[in-house]
Motif scaffolding. Structure first.
Motif, PDB file in Angstrom:
ATOM      1  N   ASP A 139       5.225  -2.075   0.315  1.00  0.00           N
ATOM      2  CA  ASP A 139       3.775  -2.288   0.247  1.00  0.00           C
ATOM      3  C   ASP A 139       3.374  -3.237   1.377  1.00  0.00           C
ATOM      4  OD1 ASP A 139       1.133  -2.823  -0.408  1.00  0.00           O
ATOM      5  OD2 ASP A 139       1.654  -4.131  -2.101  1.00  0.00           O
ATOM      6  N   ILE A 140       3.267  -2.700   2.591  1.00  0.00           N
ATOM      7  CA  ILE A 140       2.931  -3.527   3.749  1.00  0.00           C
ATOM      8  C   ILE A 140       1.479  -3.998   3.623  1.00  0.00           C
ATOM      9  CG2 ILE A 140       2.810  -3.637   6.258  1.00  0.00           C
ATOM     10  CD1 ILE A 140       4.917  -1.426   6.360  1.00  0.00           C
ATOM     11  N   SER A 141       1.274  -5.288   3.857  1.00  0.00           N
ATOM     12  CA  SER A 141      -0.026  -5.903   3.560  1.00  0.00           C
ATOM     13  C   SER A 141      -0.598  -6.618   4.777  1.00  0.00           C
ATOM     14  CB  SER A 141       0.129  -6.921   2.410  1.00  0.00           C
ATOM     15  OG  SER A 141       0.636  -6.280   1.253  1.00  0.00           O
ATOM     16  N   ASN A 142      -1.861  -6.366   5.019  1.00  0.00           N
ATOM     17  CA  ASN A 142      -2.634  -7.035   6.068  1.00  0.00           C
ATOM     18  C   ASN A 142      -3.327  -8.226   5.425  1.00  0.00           C
ATOM     19  OD1 ASN A 142      -4.785  -7.838   7.730  1.00  0.00           O
ATOM     20  ND2 ASN A 142      -5.838  -5.855   7.599  1.00  0.00           N
ATOM     21  N   ARG A 143      -2.704  -9.406   5.524  1.00  0.00           N
ATOM     22  CA  ARG A 143      -3.220 -10.576   4.814  1.00  0.00           C
ATOM     23  C   ARG A 143      -4.554 -11.056   5.387  1.00  0.00           C
ATOM     24  NH1 ARG A 143      -0.188  -9.733   0.448  1.00  0.00           N
ATOM     25  NH2 ARG A 143       2.001 -10.315   0.731  1.00  0.00           N
ATOM     26  N   ASP A 144      -4.791 -10.857   6.683  1.00  0.00           N
ATOM     27  CA  ASP A 144      -6.039 -11.325   7.293  1.00  0.00           C
ATOM     28  C   ASP A 144      -7.236 -10.771   6.528  1.00  0.00           C
ATOM     29  OD1 ASP A 144      -4.050 -11.963   9.121  1.00  0.00           O
ATOM     30  OD2 ASP A 144      -5.321 -11.603  10.862  1.00  0.00           O
ATOM     31  N   ASP A 145      -7.245  -9.435   6.341  1.00  0.00           N
ATOM     32  CA  ASP A 145      -8.384  -8.808   5.676  1.00  0.00           C
ATOM     33  C   ASP A 145      -8.277  -8.877   4.165  1.00  0.00           C
ATOM     34  OD1 ASP A 145     -10.163  -7.795   7.787  1.00  0.00           O
ATOM     35  OD2 ASP A 145      -8.429  -6.622   8.404  1.00  0.00           O
ATOM     36  N   GLN A 146      -7.057  -8.909   3.635  1.00  0.00           N
ATOM     37  CA  GLN A 146      -6.914  -9.020   2.181  1.00  0.00           C
ATOM     38  C   GLN A 146      -7.580 -10.293   1.662  1.00  0.00           C
ATOM     39  OE1 GLN A 146      -2.867  -9.071   0.757  1.00  0.00           O
ATOM     40  NE2 GLN A 146      -3.473  -9.026  -1.386  1.00  0.00           N
ATOM     41  N   ARG A 147      -7.481 -11.383   2.425  1.00  0.00           N
ATOM     42  CA  ARG A 147      -8.083 -12.647   2.001  1.00  0.00           C
ATOM     43  C   ARG A 147      -9.606 -12.615   2.064  1.00  0.00           C
ATOM     44  NH1 ARG A 147      -3.913 -14.672   5.730  1.00  0.00           N
ATOM     45  NH2 ARG A 147      -2.079 -15.319   4.530  1.00  0.00           N
ATOM     46  N   ARG A 148     -10.164 -11.694   2.853  1.00  0.00           N
ATOM     47  CA  ARG A 148     -11.612 -11.671   3.080  1.00  0.00           C
ATOM     48  C   ARG A 148     -12.350 -10.709   2.162  1.00  0.00           C
ATOM     49  NH1 ARG A 148     -12.805 -10.464   9.198  1.00  0.00           N
ATOM     50  NH2 ARG A 148     -14.937 -10.784   8.399  1.00  0.00           N
ATOM     51  N   GLU A 149     -11.638  -9.759   1.539  1.00  0.00           N
ATOM     52  CA  GLU A 149     -12.328  -8.737   0.756  1.00  0.00           C
ATOM     53  C   GLU A 149     -11.790  -8.682  -0.666  1.00  0.00           C
ATOM     54  OE1 GLU A 149     -11.705  -5.162   2.990  1.00  0.00           O
ATOM     55  OE2 GLU A 149      -9.600  -5.020   2.465  1.00  0.00           O
ATOM     56  N   THR A 150     -12.570  -8.106  -1.555  1.00  0.00           N
ATOM     57  CA  THR A 150     -12.168  -8.011  -2.954  1.00  0.00           C
ATOM     58  C   THR A 150     -11.564  -6.661  -3.307  1.00  0.00           C
ATOM     59  OG1 THR A 150     -14.416  -7.343  -3.558  1.00  0.00           O
ATOM     60  CG2 THR A 150     -13.898  -9.678  -3.705  1.00  0.00           C
ATOM     61  N   ASN A 151     -11.873  -5.609  -2.530  1.00  0.00           N
ATOM     62  CA  ASN A 151     -11.346  -4.285  -2.871  1.00  0.00           C
ATOM     63  C   ASN A 151     -10.077  -3.930  -2.109  1.00  0.00           C
ATOM     64  OD1 ASN A 151     -12.360  -3.738  -0.313  1.00  0.00           O
ATOM     65  ND2 ASN A 151     -14.162  -2.639  -1.075  1.00  0.00           N
ATOM     66  N   TRP A 152      -9.699  -4.709  -1.098  1.00  0.00           N
ATOM     67  CA  TRP A 152      -8.420  -4.609  -0.389  1.00  0.00           C
ATOM     68  C   TRP A 152      -8.221  -3.290   0.352  1.00  0.00           C
ATOM     69  CZ3 TRP A 152      -4.418  -6.974  -4.357  1.00  0.00           C
ATOM     70  CH2 TRP A 152      -4.753  -8.329  -4.585  1.00  0.00           C
ATOM     71  N   VAL A 153      -9.292  -2.603   0.722  1.00  0.00           N
ATOM     72  CA  VAL A 153      -9.140  -1.358   1.466  1.00  0.00           C
ATOM     73  C   VAL A 153      -8.502  -1.634   2.829  1.00  0.00           C
ATOM     74  CG1 VAL A 153     -10.363   0.556   2.568  1.00  0.00           C
ATOM     75  CG2 VAL A 153     -11.011  -0.175   0.269  1.00  0.00           C
ATOM     76  N   ARG A 154      -9.062  -2.579   3.576  1.00  0.00           N
ATOM     77  CA  ARG A 154      -8.500  -2.926   4.885  1.00  0.00           C
ATOM     78  C   ARG A 154      -7.149  -3.633   4.740  1.00  0.00           C
ATOM     79  NH1 ARG A 154     -13.814  -4.239   4.778  1.00  0.00           N
ATOM     80  NH2 ARG A 154     -15.241  -3.312   6.306  1.00  0.00           N
ATOM     81  N   GLY A 155      -7.024  -4.411   3.676  1.00  0.00           N
ATOM     82  CA  GLY A 155      -5.828  -5.211   3.493  1.00  0.00           C
ATOM     83  C   GLY A 155      -4.609  -4.427   3.044  1.00  0.00           C
ATOM     84  N   LYS A 156      -4.840  -3.281   2.387  1.00  0.00           N
ATOM     85  CA  LYS A 156      -3.709  -2.589   1.768  1.00  0.00           C
ATOM     86  C   LYS A 156      -3.579  -1.104   2.115  1.00  0.00           C
ATOM     87  CE  LYS A 156      -1.770  -5.724  -1.046  1.00  0.00           C
ATOM     88  NZ  LYS A 156      -0.314  -6.012  -1.080  1.00  0.00           N
ATOM     89  N   SER A 157      -4.665  -0.425   2.505  1.00  0.00           N
ATOM     90  CA  SER A 157      -4.623   1.030   2.596  1.00  0.00           C
ATOM     91  C   SER A 157      -4.731   1.555   4.015  1.00  0.00           C
ATOM     92  CB  SER A 157      -5.733   1.641   1.727  1.00  0.00           C
ATOM     93  OG  SER A 157      -5.449   2.992   1.435  1.00  0.00           O
ATOM     94  N   PHE A 158      -4.302   0.769   4.990  1.00  0.00           N
ATOM     95  CA  PHE A 158      -4.335   1.230   6.376  1.00  0.00           C
ATOM     96  C   PHE A 158      -3.161   2.188   6.630  1.00  0.00           C
ATOM     97  CE2 PHE A 158      -2.292  -2.870   5.918  1.00  0.00           C
ATOM     98  CZ  PHE A 158      -1.112  -2.762   6.625  1.00  0.00           C
ATOM     99  N   ASP A 159      -3.218   2.913   7.729  1.00  0.00           N
ATOM    100  CA  ASP A 159      -2.191   3.902   8.058  1.00  0.00           C
ATOM    101  C   ASP A 159      -0.796   3.279   8.077  1.00  0.00           C
ATOM    102  OD1 ASP A 159      -4.176   5.780   8.347  1.00  0.00           O
ATOM    103  OD2 ASP A 159      -3.979   5.986  10.534  1.00  0.00           O
ATOM    104  N   ASP A 160       0.182   4.027   7.545  1.00  0.00           N
ATOM    105  CA  ASP A 160       1.605   3.640   7.553  1.00  0.00           C
ATOM    106  C   ASP A 160       1.905   2.391   6.738  1.00  0.00           C
ATOM    107  OD1 ASP A 160       2.096   5.803   9.159  1.00  0.00           O
ATOM    108  OD2 ASP A 160       2.693   4.675  10.928  1.00  0.00           O
ATOM    109  N   SER A 161       1.015   2.015   5.827  1.00  0.00           N
ATOM    110  CA  SER A 161       1.232   0.788   5.054  1.00  0.00           C
ATOM    111  C   SER A 161       1.999   1.017   3.754  1.00  0.00           C
ATOM    112  CB  SER A 161      -0.115   0.125   4.722  1.00  0.00           C
ATOM    113  OG  SER A 161      -0.911   0.960   3.892  1.00  0.00           O
ATOM    114  N   ALA A 162       2.476   2.256   3.538  1.00  0.00           N
ATOM    115  CA  ALA A 162       3.243   2.533   2.314  1.00  0.00           C
ATOM    116  C   ALA A 162       4.424   3.448   2.611  1.00  0.00           C
ATOM    117  CB  ALA A 162       2.352   3.149   1.241  1.00  0.00           C
ATOM    118  N   PRO A 163       5.429   2.973   3.354  1.00  0.00           N
ATOM    119  CA  PRO A 163       6.659   3.758   3.466  1.00  0.00           C
ATOM    120  C   PRO A 163       7.275   3.950   2.083  1.00  0.00           C
ATOM    121  CG  PRO A 163       6.604   2.003   5.108  1.00  0.00           C
ATOM    122  CD  PRO A 163       5.485   1.726   4.151  1.00  0.00           C
ATOM    123  N   ILE A 164       7.724   5.176   1.795  1.00  0.00           N
ATOM    124  CA  ILE A 164       8.374   5.470   0.513  1.00  0.00           C
ATOM    125  C   ILE A 164       9.608   6.338   0.767  1.00  0.00           C
ATOM    126  CG2 ILE A 164       6.282   5.257  -0.877  1.00  0.00           C
ATOM    127  CD1 ILE A 164       6.080   8.259  -0.983  1.00  0.00           C
ATOM    128  N   GLY A 165      10.593   6.235  -0.127  1.00  0.00           N
ATOM    129  CA  GLY A 165      11.781   7.066   0.004  1.00  0.00           C
ATOM    130  C   GLY A 165      13.053   6.242  -0.118  1.00  0.00           C
TER     131      GLY A 165
END
Length: 254
Positions: A139-165
């Motif tokens: 669960d790769i996290s962009n802390r810069d934007d995660q700290r600024r927003e409440t819905n975490w779209v920029r902080g958590k759901s950017f491209d390639d932010s969820a490698p699985i396997g």
């Protein structure tokens, strides 16, 4: 059994079983190639794909008390949920291209629960019946934007932010106290276990399906232990879950 999804040398998407010797035994039924011959592939000859094709990844925040403490947060009284969309998914062995101009991009090693069938309103007692198996998630996290927003779209759901396997392991292969670890460039950064969860997998499934329908192939990412830390351009990240194996990615930050 450890189910793997891959692209064969001819470019066809196939399914198979990852054998202990590192070879892949193709599944003739799921790939539509019913034959008496057993097809096997060497890992070096194929491209590993994400083991499932989720319509969404439902992530759980602060499901380890030690991680909540290291982030300066209270332990939640119910599962803290957020979503990652399909664009976030990346495969084992791929180079994940992360955001530029961000000060802190953190790794988060997590156990992923892969859903077997469309389901809603599943009780904790019945949760085992909708689990296809387990996988590794970062669960790769962009802390810069995660700290600024409440819905975490920029902080958590950017491209390639969820490698699985790299695989989906059958539930019986993953112990109740399965270790969950992260290494960066060979250095151990996170070392937790499934039995440290605040909310168990059945409790998470009950809570999530009370609010939304889960589809076959959806993934629940169950939270990360303490030790999250920053990634840099050129890093090699390994997420290891006992009974599943190791998810490995290279990091590129333009």
């Amino acid at each position: 059994m450890r189910q793997i999804r891959f692209r064969d040398p001819d470019g066809d998407v196939r399914y198979g079983e990852l054998i202990d010797d590192g070879t892949i035994r193709a599944d003739p039924i799921r790939t539509g190639r019913v034959t008496d011959a057993v097809e096997t592939f060497e890992m070096e000859s194929i491209e590993v794909l994400p083991p499932c094709d989720p319509s969404k990844i439902v992530c759980v925040g602060r499901n380890y008390a030690d991680h909540a403490e290291e982030m300066g947060n209270e332990i939640p009284d119910r599962p803290l949920l957020f979503l990652k969309s399909p664009n976030a998914v990346a495969s084992h062995g791929s180079t994940v291209e992360l955001l530029t101009g961000i000060e802190t991009l953190d790794h988060e090693a997590e156990l992923g629960v892969v859903i077997a069938e469309r389901c809603r309103h599943v009780s904790a007692d019945d949760a085992d019946g909708v689990i296809a198996g387990y996988t590794c998630v970062n669960d790769i996290s962009n802390r810069d934007d995660q700290r600024r927003e409440t819905n975490w779209v920029r902080g958590k759901s950017f491209d390639d932010s969820a490698p699985i396997g790299p695989v989906i392991a059958a539930p019986e292969n993953v112990p109740d106290d399965a270790s969950v670890r992260c290494r960066v460039n060979g250095e151990l950064r996170q070392d937790g276990s499934r039995d440290q969860f605040i909310f168990s997998v059945p409790e998470l499934i009950e809570e999530i399906t009370a609010y939304m329908t889960l589809e076959a192939g959806d993934v629940i990412s169950t939270g990360t232990p303490e030790g999250v830390g920053p990634l840099a351009d050129g890093d090699t990240v390994e997420i290891e879950v006992e009974g599943v194996g190791t998810l490995e990615n290279q990091v590129r930050i333009p």
